[in-house]
Structures are given as structure tokens and as C-alpha cells.
Design a protein around this motif. Structure first.
Motif, PDB file in Angstrom:
ATOM      1  N   TRP A 179       0.812   6.914   2.240  1.00 40.48           N
ATOM      2  CA  TRP A 179      -0.226   6.925   1.193  1.00 40.48           C
ATOM      3  C   TRP A 179      -0.467   5.462   0.938  1.00 40.48           C
ATOM      4  O   TRP A 179       0.647   4.633   0.542  1.00 40.48           O
ATOM      5  CB  TRP A 179       0.151   7.681  -0.065  1.00 40.48           C
ATOM      6  CG  TRP A 179       0.388   9.377   0.179  1.00 40.48           C
ATOM      7  CD1 TRP A 179       1.680   9.635   0.400  1.00 40.48           C
ATOM      8  CD2 TRP A 179      -0.320  10.322   0.298  1.00 40.48           C
ATOM      9  NE1 TRP A 179       1.336  11.042   0.535  1.00 40.48           N
ATOM     10  CE2 TRP A 179       0.309  11.315   0.648  1.00 40.48           C
ATOM     11  CE3 TRP A 179      -1.934  10.420   0.271  1.00 40.48           C
ATOM     12  CZ2 TRP A 179      -0.290  12.537   0.705  1.00 40.48           C
ATOM     13  CZ3 TRP A 179      -2.562  11.449   0.234  1.00 40.48           C
ATOM     14  CH2 TRP A 179      -1.767  12.708   0.490  1.00 40.48           C
ATOM     15  N   ASP A 180      -1.649   5.031   0.587  1.00 40.43           N
ATOM     16  CA  ASP A 180      -1.736   3.727   0.137  1.00 40.43           C
ATOM     17  C   ASP A 180      -2.045   3.774  -1.136  1.00 40.43           C
ATOM     18  O   ASP A 180      -2.749   4.488  -1.883  1.00 40.43           O
ATOM     19  CB  ASP A 180      -3.118   3.131   0.875  1.00 40.43           C
ATOM     20  CG  ASP A 180      -3.411   1.632   0.417  1.00 40.43           C
ATOM     21  OD1 ASP A 180      -3.558   1.456  -0.719  1.00 40.43           O
ATOM     22  OD2 ASP A 180      -3.162   0.684   1.088  1.00 40.43           O
ATOM     23  N   VAL A 181      -1.315   3.310  -2.089  1.00 40.48           N
ATOM     24  CA  VAL A 181      -1.192   3.168  -3.681  1.00 40.48           C
ATOM     25  C   VAL A 181      -2.411   2.680  -4.173  1.00 40.48           C
ATOM     26  O   VAL A 181      -2.630   3.015  -5.288  1.00 40.48           O
ATOM     27  CB  VAL A 181      -0.023   2.738  -4.188  1.00 40.48           C
ATOM     28  CG1 VAL A 181       1.281   3.451  -3.852  1.00 40.48           C
ATOM     29  CG2 VAL A 181       0.433   1.212  -3.932  1.00 40.48           C
ATOM     30  N   ARG A 182      -3.100   1.663  -3.569  1.00 39.84           N
ATOM     31  CA  ARG A 182      -4.240   1.064  -4.047  1.00 39.84           C
ATOM     32  C   ARG A 182      -5.371   2.284  -4.028  1.00 39.84           C
ATOM     33  O   ARG A 182      -6.379   1.882  -4.767  1.00 39.84           O
ATOM     34  CB  ARG A 182      -4.430  -0.280  -3.307  1.00 39.84           C
ATOM     35  CG  ARG A 182      -3.395  -1.152  -3.488  1.00 39.84           C
ATOM     36  CD  ARG A 182      -3.692  -2.400  -2.638  1.00 39.84           C
ATOM     37  NE  ARG A 182      -3.468  -1.771  -1.240  1.00 39.84           N
ATOM     38  CZ  ARG A 182      -3.409  -2.788  -0.246  1.00 39.84           C
ATOM     39  NH1 ARG A 182      -3.653  -3.882  -0.338  1.00 39.84           N
ATOM     40  NH2 ARG A 182      -3.221  -2.169   1.041  1.00 39.84           N
ATOM     41  N   THR A 183      -5.455   3.067  -3.083  1.00 36.13           N
ATOM     42  CA  THR A 183      -6.652   3.965  -2.666  1.00 36.13           C
ATOM     43  C   THR A 183      -6.332   5.367  -2.838  1.00 36.13           C
ATOM     44  O   THR A 183      -7.176   6.198  -2.943  1.00 36.13           O
ATOM     45  CB  THR A 183      -7.166   3.547  -1.261  1.00 36.13           C
ATOM     46  OG1 THR A 183      -6.300   3.844  -0.228  1.00 36.13           O
ATOM     47  CG2 THR A 183      -7.782   2.118  -1.108  1.00 36.13           C
ATOM     48  N   PHE A 184      -5.142   5.518  -3.008  1.00 34.08           N
ATOM     49  CA  PHE A 184      -4.562   6.913  -2.903  1.00 34.08           C
ATOM     50  C   PHE A 184      -5.166   7.733  -1.563  1.00 34.08           C
ATOM     51  O   PHE A 184      -5.188   8.948  -1.675  1.00 34.08           O
ATOM     52  CB  PHE A 184      -4.892   7.647  -4.068  1.00 34.08           C
ATOM     53  CG  PHE A 184      -4.442   7.252  -5.521  1.00 34.08           C
ATOM     54  CD1 PHE A 184      -3.162   7.754  -5.777  1.00 34.08           C
ATOM     55  CD2 PHE A 184      -4.842   6.370  -6.381  1.00 34.08           C
ATOM     56  CE1 PHE A 184      -2.334   7.419  -6.973  1.00 34.08           C
ATOM     57  CE2 PHE A 184      -4.273   5.968  -7.580  1.00 34.08           C
ATOM     58  CZ  PHE A 184      -2.919   6.648  -7.646  1.00 34.08           C
ATOM     59  N   ARG A 185      -5.286   7.060  -0.682  1.00 40.48           N
ATOM     60  CA  ARG A 185      -5.656   7.858   0.581  1.00 40.48           C
ATOM     61  C   ARG A 185      -4.366   8.054   1.566  1.00 40.48           C
ATOM     62  O   ARG A 185      -3.353   6.922   1.549  1.00 40.48           O
ATOM     63  CB  ARG A 185      -6.500   7.032   1.325  1.00 40.48           C
ATOM     64  CG  ARG A 185      -7.909   6.786   0.673  1.00 40.48           C
ATOM     65  CD  ARG A 185      -9.173   6.258   1.499  1.00 40.48           C
ATOM     66  NE  ARG A 185     -10.486   6.487   0.739  1.00 40.48           N
ATOM     67  CZ  ARG A 185     -11.279   5.430   0.795  1.00 40.48           C
ATOM     68  NH1 ARG A 185     -10.741   4.274   1.280  1.00 40.48           N
ATOM     69  NH2 ARG A 185     -12.357   5.500   0.275  1.00 40.48           N
ATOM     70  N   CYS A 186      -4.519   8.892   2.202  1.00 42.73           N
ATOM     71  CA  CYS A 186      -3.526   9.211   3.234  1.00 42.73           C
ATOM     72  C   CYS A 186      -3.697   8.291   4.411  1.00 42.73           C
ATOM     73  O   CYS A 186      -4.814   8.448   4.935  1.00 42.73           O
ATOM     74  CB  CYS A 186      -3.199  10.715   3.652  1.00 42.73           C
ATOM     75  SG  CYS A 186      -1.938  11.129   4.905  1.00 42.73           S
ATOM     76  N   THR A 200      -1.337  -5.198 -10.645  1.00 45.21           N
ATOM     77  CA  THR A 200      -1.625  -6.312  -9.981  1.00 45.21           C
ATOM     78  C   THR A 200      -0.217  -6.881  -9.448  1.00 45.21           C
ATOM     79  O   THR A 200      -0.089  -7.968  -8.862  1.00 45.21           O
ATOM     80  CB  THR A 200      -2.355  -7.368 -10.691  1.00 45.21           C
ATOM     81  OG1 THR A 200      -1.724  -7.437 -12.077  1.00 45.21           O
ATOM     82  CG2 THR A 200      -3.817  -6.877 -10.851  1.00 45.21           C
ATOM     83  N   LYS A 201       0.701  -6.195 -10.018  1.00 42.98           N
ATOM     84  CA  LYS A 201       2.255  -6.558  -9.531  1.00 42.98           C
ATOM     85  C   LYS A 201       2.816  -5.597  -8.979  1.00 42.98           C
ATOM     86  O   LYS A 201       2.435  -4.350  -9.151  1.00 42.98           O
ATOM     87  CB  LYS A 201       2.939  -7.123 -10.947  1.00 42.98           C
ATOM     88  CG  LYS A 201       2.354  -8.216 -11.711  1.00 42.98           C
ATOM     89  CD  LYS A 201       3.128  -8.675 -12.864  1.00 42.98           C
ATOM     90  CE  LYS A 201       2.880  -9.985 -13.488  1.00 42.98           C
ATOM     91  NZ  LYS A 201       1.486 -10.077 -14.315  1.00 42.98           N
ATOM     92  N   MET A 239       3.075  -3.014 -16.987  1.00 41.02           N
ATOM     93  CA  MET A 239       2.073  -2.050 -17.219  1.00 41.02           C
ATOM     94  C   MET A 239       2.434  -0.609 -16.753  1.00 41.02           C
ATOM     95  O   MET A 239       3.360  -0.734 -15.692  1.00 41.02           O
ATOM     96  CB  MET A 239       0.784  -2.217 -16.323  1.00 41.02           C
ATOM     97  CG  MET A 239      -0.017  -3.340 -16.731  1.00 41.02           C
ATOM     98  SD  MET A 239      -0.773  -3.421 -18.347  1.00 41.02           S
ATOM     99  CE  MET A 239      -1.673  -2.108 -18.033  1.00 41.02           C
ATOM    100  N   VAL A 240       2.354   0.344 -17.573  1.00 42.56           N
ATOM    101  CA  VAL A 240       2.560   1.905 -17.066  1.00 42.56           C
ATOM    102  C   VAL A 240       1.197   2.346 -16.765  1.00 42.56           C
ATOM    103  O   VAL A 240       0.328   2.181 -17.951  1.00 42.56           O
ATOM    104  CB  VAL A 240       3.386   2.458 -18.160  1.00 42.56           C
ATOM    105  CG1 VAL A 240       3.508   4.005 -17.732  1.00 42.56           C
ATOM    106  CG2 VAL A 240       4.668   1.750 -18.352  1.00 42.56           C
TER     107      VAL A 240
END
Length: 134
Positions: free
Chosen positions: A31-38, A93-94, A114-115
Motif C-alpha cells: 500500500w502507498d501511504v500517501r494515496t492509500f492505494r494498493c 511530511t516527515k 503529528m498524529v
């Protein structure tokens, strides 16, 4: 697009902003954590016996591979796919240092400042908290 059975393990590919998941049906997803796509799905099609079920998962950054553990380790090469940040990016961003999947269909991520809480069904950020300003 998500898993159809319970998750067993999660690993991270920090360099490419990816989460790797392993489920009880012997399915691995990247999964890409930036887009939430598989980005990629892999299945272990070998005969499923109790003694060779997958119980461990790790990411090998040197070989860009997934390693799973049964009665022996198995190496799964990954395709090198990287998504771009969407124009309306609202994520970290981190580098994330931890994450948690809740039973309420939410995913919690955190970096050193950030949370963030995300809706797993839509991929939208629900909440963000700047912990460095406490």
C-alpha cells in the motif's frame, strides 16, 4: 481492493512510503501511504498446510523484497512502483514512526510531530493533532 481475511502482520518500506500487509489467506499487499492505494498484490499458491502457514513478514530494503516465514523463509521480489503525492496531499511530511489499525475502520499514523487518523474505507484524513505544540 482490500484484504478479504484477517491481517497477520504488517511491515514498512519507509523509502517508498509503503506499508506491506500479510493476511491469513496467504495474500500480501503493498500500500502507498500517501494515496492509500494498493500498489501490488501477491498470493502464495502452494498447498496450505498448518505447518507452512505464514506467520512472519519483513521488508528487505537491500533487495527490495518481502520475506515471509513459514517452516522456511520465502523471498518475494517487489515491483518498484512509486506513487506521486496527490495535489491535495494532507498526510505526513516527515517519516512515520508508528501506525495502528483500529477495530473502528480507522488507521492511526504518527511521526515525531503529528498524529493523524484516517478512514480506511475512503482513505480520507479524519483528524490531525500536532503533538509538538503541547
Amino acid at each position: 481492493q482490500g484484504h478479504t481475511s484477517s491481517l497477520l502482520n504488517v511491515s514498512f518500506n519507509e523509502e517508498d512510503y509503503q506499508i506491506i500487509t500479510l493476511s491469513t489467506d496467504r495474500c500480501m499487499k503493498i500500500w502507498d501511504v500517501r494515496t492509500f492505494r494498493c500498489m501490488q498484490t501477491m498470493f502464495d499458491h502452494t498447498q496450505c498446510l498448518p505447518e507452512n502457514r505464514h506467520v512472519a513478514l519483513a521488508y528487505d530494503p537491500l533487495r527490495h523484497s518481502i520475506i515471509t516465514g513459514t517452516t522456511y523463509p520465502t523471498v518475494w521480489p517487489m515491483r518498484k512502483i512509486s506513487a506521486r503525492f496527490p495535489a491535495t496531499y494532507v498526510g505526513h511530511t516527515k517519516t512515520c514512526i508508528t501506525c495502528l489499525l483500529s477495530h473502528f475502520e480507522h488507521f492511526v499514523t504518527a511521526d515525531h510531530e503529528m498524529v493523524m487518523v484516517w478512514d480506511m474505507s475512503t482513505g480520507e484524513r479524519i483528524f490531525a493533532y500536532n503533538a509538538s505544540r503541547v
